[in-house]
Design a protein around this motif. Structure first.
Motif, mmCIF file in Angstrom:
data_model
loop_
_atom_site.group_PDB
_atom_site.id
_atom_site.type_symbol
_atom_site.label_atom_id
_atom_site.label_comp_id
_atom_site.label_asym_id
_atom_site.label_seq_id
_atom_site.Cartn_x
_atom_site.Cartn_y
_atom_site.Cartn_z
ATOM 1 N N GLU A 1 0.756 -1.247 0.080
ATOM 2 C CA GLU A 1 0.085 -0.091 -0.068
ATOM 3 C C GLU A 1 0.743 1.012 0.030
ATOM 4 O OE1 GLU A 1 -2.766 -0.276 3.242
ATOM 5 O OE2 GLU A 1 -3.626 -2.142 2.654
ATOM 6 N N LEU A 2 2.157 1.240 0.473
ATOM 7 C CA LEU A 2 3.047 2.326 0.601
ATOM 8 C C LEU A 2 3.921 2.209 -0.542
ATOM 9 C CD1 LEU A 2 3.797 2.291 4.494
ATOM 10 C CD2 LEU A 2 2.039 3.726 3.043
ATOM 11 N N ALA A 3 4.131 3.434 -1.099
ATOM 12 C CA ALA A 3 5.253 3.472 -2.052
ATOM 13 C C ALA A 3 6.630 3.482 -1.255
ATOM 14 C CB ALA A 3 5.065 4.731 -2.816
ATOM 15 N N PRO A 4 7.714 3.198 -2.074
ATOM 16 C CA PRO A 4 9.059 2.978 -1.452
ATOM 17 C C PRO A 4 9.356 4.387 -0.519
ATOM 18 C CG PRO A 4 9.245 1.956 -3.269
ATOM 19 C CD PRO A 4 7.989 2.531 -3.363
ATOM 20 N N ASP A 5 8.982 5.639 -0.923
ATOM 21 C CA ASP A 5 9.265 6.870 -0.648
ATOM 22 C C ASP A 5 8.376 7.214 0.632
ATOM 23 O OD1 ASP A 5 7.433 7.051 -2.735
ATOM 24 O OD2 ASP A 5 8.077 8.902 -3.330
ATOM 25 N N ASP A 6 7.196 6.574 0.857
ATOM 26 C CA ASP A 6 6.261 7.169 1.533
ATOM 27 C C ASP A 6 6.103 6.322 3.054
ATOM 28 O OD1 ASP A 6 5.038 8.506 -0.764
ATOM 29 O OD2 ASP A 6 3.547 7.232 -1.102
ATOM 30 N N ASP A 7 7.392 5.894 3.411
ATOM 31 C CA ASP A 7 7.524 5.206 4.741
ATOM 32 C C ASP A 7 6.891 6.441 5.773
ATOM 33 O OD1 ASP A 7 8.416 3.233 3.530
ATOM 34 O OD2 ASP A 7 10.505 3.825 3.906
ATOM 35 N N PRO A 8 6.244 6.061 6.803
ATOM 36 C CA PRO A 8 5.885 6.869 7.769
ATOM 37 C C PRO A 8 7.050 7.295 8.677
ATOM 38 C CG PRO A 8 5.213 4.457 8.284
ATOM 39 C CD PRO A 8 5.985 4.522 6.942
ATOM 40 N N ALA A 9 6.722 8.425 9.232
ATOM 41 C CA ALA A 9 7.809 9.090 10.170
ATOM 42 C C ALA A 9 7.615 8.160 11.473
ATOM 43 C CB ALA A 9 7.517 10.418 10.450
ATOM 44 N N PHE A 10 8.747 8.130 12.337
ATOM 45 C CA PHE A 10 8.921 7.529 13.407
ATOM 46 C C PHE A 10 7.670 7.874 14.400
ATOM 47 C CE2 PHE A 10 10.373 6.835 17.934
ATOM 48 C CZ PHE A 10 10.448 5.679 17.938
ATOM 49 N N GLY A 11 6.918 6.809 14.854
ATOM 50 C CA GLY A 11 5.889 7.132 15.823
ATOM 51 C C GLY A 11 4.380 7.321 15.149
#
Length: 146
Positions: free
Chosen positions: A89-99
């Motif tokens: 569901e997430l693109a490689p550059d759409d990683d969520p920020a910590f927390g």
């Protein structure tokens, strides 16, 4: 007594036919490009199959060697099998920020995740220094010791 012997003979023939069918399927899957494992435990990819000589040319790493067709123990990945594509569901550059939480139910912005942390609990008024009995969050005194 005769029924038991007939039953044993029936199962012997049935198991023999199953083995023959499995061996025929294995031999049919020996095609160039298929990944196989030899009886000795060597994994490799088939380069060529010589049906007249019953030989298989196998490439393993940087080495290439010729083995008998019967030396192939199993086909690990047949040629026909297409590799599965992993859906994300997430693109490689759409990683969520910590927390940061992600999903349909959470609509909080990235900076709000750190602010939503619960405050440190104050001292419990039900527990005092002179009363060391076990008391759970509801004030019940029957909580087991951990």
């Amino acid at each position: 007594m005769f029924a038991l012997i007939a039953l044993l003979i029936f199962f012997m023939f049935r198991n023999g036919k199953k083995r023959q069918a499995a061996q025929a399927e294995l031999q049919n899957n020996l095609r160039p490009g298929a990944e196989v494992m030899l009886q000795s435990g060597i994994f490799g990819t088939i380069d060529a199959v010589d049906d007249e000589e019953n030989k298989v040319t196998l490439r393993s790493g940087t080495s290439s060697f010729v083995v008998h067709r019967n030396a192939v123990a199993q086909v690990v990945a047949p040629v026909d099998a297409a590799p599965k594509e992993e859906s994300s569901e997430l693109a490689p550059d759409d990683d969520p920020a910590f927390g940061q939480r992600f999903g349909a139910t959470d609509a909080a912005p990235a900076g709000a995740a750190a602010d939503d942390a619960p405050a440190a609990p104050e001292a419990d008024p039900r527990r005092t220094g002179e009363n060391d009995s076990d008391v759970d969050e509801q004030g019940n005194s029957s909580a087991p010791k951990a």
